[in-house]
Motif scaffolding. Structure first.
Motif, short mmCIF file in Angstrom:
data_model
loop_
_atom_site.label_atom_id
_atom_site.label_comp_id
_atom_site.label_asym_id
_atom_site.label_seq_id
_atom_site.Cartn_x
_atom_site.Cartn_y
_atom_site.Cartn_z
N THR A 183 0.87 -1.17 0.00
CA THR A 183 0.00 0.00 0.00
C THR A 183 0.90 1.22 0.00
O THR A 183 1.95 1.23 0.66
N PHE A 184 0.52 2.23 -0.75
CA PHE A 184 1.35 3.41 -0.90
C PHE A 184 1.14 4.37 0.26
O PHE A 184 0.02 4.63 0.69
N SER A 185 2.24 4.90 0.75
CA SER A 185 2.20 5.88 1.81
C SER A 185 2.07 7.28 1.20
O SER A 185 2.93 7.71 0.44
N VAL A 186 1.01 7.97 1.55
CA VAL A 186 0.81 9.34 1.09
C VAL A 186 1.49 10.27 2.10
O VAL A 186 1.07 10.33 3.25
N SER A 187 2.53 10.94 1.64
CA SER A 187 3.28 11.84 2.51
C SER A 187 2.53 13.15 2.71
O SER A 187 1.65 13.50 1.93
N ALA A 188 2.93 13.86 3.74
CA ALA A 188 2.43 15.22 3.98
C ALA A 188 3.50 16.20 3.56
O ALA A 188 4.69 15.90 3.61
N THR A 189 3.08 17.38 3.12
CA THR A 189 4.03 18.42 2.73
C THR A 189 3.44 19.80 2.96
O THR A 189 2.22 19.97 2.98
N THR A 190 4.35 20.76 3.09
CA THR A 190 3.93 22.15 3.19
C THR A 190 4.03 22.86 1.85
O THR A 190 3.64 24.02 1.75
N ARG A 191 4.54 22.18 0.83
CA ARG A 191 4.64 22.84 -0.47
C ARG A 191 3.25 22.94 -1.09
O ARG A 191 2.37 22.11 -0.83
N PRO A 192 3.05 23.92 -1.94
CA PRO A 192 1.74 24.03 -2.59
C PRO A 192 1.54 22.93 -3.62
O PRO A 192 2.52 22.43 -4.19
N PRO A 193 0.30 22.53 -3.85
CA PRO A 193 0.04 21.49 -4.86
C PRO A 193 0.47 21.95 -6.25
O PRO A 193 0.31 23.11 -6.61
N ARG A 194 1.01 21.00 -7.01
CA ARG A 194 1.30 21.25 -8.42
C ARG A 194 0.01 21.03 -9.21
O ARG A 194 -0.93 20.40 -8.72
N LYS A 195 0.01 21.48 -10.43
CA LYS A 195 -1.16 21.31 -11.29
C LYS A 195 -1.53 19.83 -11.37
O LYS A 195 -0.68 18.98 -11.63
N GLY A 196 -2.80 19.51 -11.11
CA GLY A 196 -3.29 18.14 -11.20
C GLY A 196 -3.19 17.35 -9.90
O GLY A 196 -3.73 16.26 -9.82
N GLU A 197 -2.51 17.87 -8.89
CA GLU A 197 -2.39 17.16 -7.62
C GLU A 197 -3.60 17.46 -6.73
O GLU A 197 -4.09 18.59 -6.71
N THR A 198 -4.05 16.43 -6.02
CA THR A 198 -5.17 16.61 -5.10
C THR A 198 -4.77 16.18 -3.69
O THR A 198 -4.01 15.23 -3.51
N ASP A 199 -5.31 16.89 -2.73
CA ASP A 199 -5.01 16.60 -1.34
C ASP A 199 -5.46 15.18 -1.00
O ASP A 199 -6.57 14.76 -1.34
N GLY A 200 -4.56 14.44 -0.35
CA GLY A 200 -4.87 13.09 0.07
C GLY A 200 -4.54 12.03 -0.97
O GLY A 200 -4.59 10.84 -0.68
N THR A 201 -4.20 12.44 -2.19
CA THR A 201 -3.84 11.47 -3.23
C THR A 201 -2.33 11.48 -3.44
O THR A 201 -1.66 10.50 -3.15
N GLU A 202 -1.79 12.58 -3.94
CA GLU A 202 -0.34 12.68 -4.10
C GLU A 202 0.33 13.02 -2.76
O GLU A 202 1.35 12.48 -2.42
N TYR A 203 -0.27 13.96 -2.06
CA TYR A 203 0.22 14.40 -0.75
C TYR A 203 -0.96 14.83 0.11
O TYR A 203 -2.04 15.13 -0.40
N HIS A 204 -0.69 14.91 1.41
CA HIS A 204 -1.57 15.62 2.32
C HIS A 204 -0.95 17.01 2.43
O HIS A 204 0.16 17.16 2.95
#
Length: 177
Positions: free
Chosen positions: A16-37
């Motif tokens: 199962t993939f671990s979704v990391s958390a970050t303080t950087r802003p989302p890049r185009k196409g990224e959604t919270d909880g999928t690529e990063y929290h």
């Protein structure tokens, strides 16, 4: 790294993939909880203070970390947690989890690394140079740390995925059975 991770997840349902958390802003196409929290710096720092990460680091002015919940989620599902983290995080994982398998995925050469980073098209030239220099330093640091159990050269996708899959399956048999 992301391409190898996605291929492993398709081939190995026990991961199962671990979704990391970050303080950087989302890049185009990224959604919270999928690529990063995506968290504010204040939220992230509070989670650090509350021991809410199993590893965390600052990279290029942004904070990144693996929430403790990701490990709990994998354990509850009876799966192994697959993490895509930097060397700082890998060293922390090595120190905290003796049974963890750490695979250092490296490019075939620094020239290929530069081409791959340029091909992503996500950074301006200054950020690209910083990322390249950081990656070069991480390679040196990883090798000196002794934290990594194996090195896989990401030359061709299929070979890299096959080698990583073999390492993971062998590790699972010897560590968890």
């Amino acid at each position: 790294k992301s391409t190898v991770v996605r291929a492993l997840l398709k081939r190995m349902p026990e991961l199962t993939f671990s979704v990391s958390a970050t303080t950087r802003p989302p890049r185009k196409g990224e959604t919270d909880g999928t690529e990063y929290h995506f968290l504010s710096r204040e939220e992230f720092e509070q989670r650090v203070a509350d021991e809410g990460f199993i590893e965390h680091a600052e990279v290029f002015g942004h904070l990144y970390g693996t929430p403790v919940e990701e490990l709990r989620r994998a354990k509850q599902a009876g799966r192994m947690l697959l993490m895509e983290i930097d060397v700082q995080g890998g060293i922390q994982i090595h120190r905290r989890f003796s049974k963890a398998l750490l695979i250092l995925l490296i490019p075939p050469s620094l020239e290929v690394l530069r081409e791959r980073l340029t091909g992503r098209g996500t950074e301006d030239p200054e950020a690209l140079n910083a990322r390249f220099n950081q990656a070069n330093e991480e390679l040196r640091s990883a090798r000196k740390s002794g934290a990594y159990d194996a090195v896989v050269v990401n030359d061709t996708l299929e070979d890299a995925v096959r080698k990583a899959e073999t390492l993971i399956r062998k590790h699972r048999r010897t560590s968890y059975d």
